[in-house]
Design a protein around this motif. Sequence first.
Motif, mmCIF file in Angstrom:
data_model
loop_
_atom_site.group_PDB
_atom_site.id
_atom_site.type_symbol
_atom_site.label_atom_id
_atom_site.label_comp_id
_atom_site.label_asym_id
_atom_site.label_seq_id
_atom_site.Cartn_x
_atom_site.Cartn_y
_atom_site.Cartn_z
ATOM 1 N N ASN A 23 0.875 -1.222 0.015
ATOM 2 C CA ASN A 23 0.061 -0.022 -0.037
ATOM 3 C C ASN A 23 0.875 1.337 -0.017
ATOM 4 N N ASP A 54 -12.683 11.987 -6.488
ATOM 5 C CA ASP A 54 -11.947 10.704 -6.707
ATOM 6 C C ASP A 54 -10.516 10.843 -6.129
ATOM 7 N N GLU A 58 -7.324 6.237 -0.882
ATOM 8 C CA GLU A 58 -7.475 4.942 -1.180
ATOM 9 C C GLU A 58 -7.346 4.627 -2.673
ATOM 10 N N ASN A 59 -7.534 5.611 -3.409
ATOM 11 C CA ASN A 59 -7.518 5.408 -5.103
ATOM 12 C C ASN A 59 -6.183 5.671 -5.666
ATOM 13 N N SER A 61 -3.352 3.904 -3.767
ATOM 14 C CA SER A 61 -2.686 3.134 -2.824
ATOM 15 C C SER A 61 -1.874 2.089 -3.513
ATOM 16 N N SER A 62 -2.344 1.801 -4.720
ATOM 17 C CA SER A 62 -1.530 0.823 -5.472
ATOM 18 C C SER A 62 -1.756 0.686 -7.101
ATOM 19 N N ASP A 64 -3.087 -0.976 -9.085
ATOM 20 C CA ASP A 64 -4.194 -1.392 -9.774
ATOM 21 C C ASP A 64 -5.202 -0.338 -9.337
ATOM 22 N N LYS A 65 -5.340 0.182 -8.275
ATOM 23 C CA LYS A 65 -6.324 1.472 -8.030
ATOM 24 C C LYS A 65 -5.941 2.629 -8.717
ATOM 25 N N LEU A 69 -8.701 3.986 -11.533
ATOM 26 C CA LEU A 69 -9.106 5.423 -11.492
ATOM 27 C C LEU A 69 -8.854 6.037 -12.619
#
Length: 76
Positions: A23, A54, A58-59, A61-62, A64-65, A69
């Motif tokens: 993360n 957005d 959290e968006n 943190s990785s 993939d995120k 986005l």
Amino acid sequence: MKKRIVDILSDLRPEFDFNENVNFIEEGMLDSFDIVSLVDELESQFNIKINGIDVIAENFSSLDKIEALIKKSETA
């Protein structure tokens, strides 16, 4: 797309390996200023507009995120 994201992240914070499956926020790899800079760079590089609602930790943190986005912002 992930390679481009890693390249952008590495330009922003070269001291970290963004290929790690961690993360980015919890590990201290990105802070709020980095996220603001990252949003600007992602919008420029991918020709998108990221919604203000957005822009939450959290968006970002990785990989993939961040990729999710970008994809969401492409269709918005």
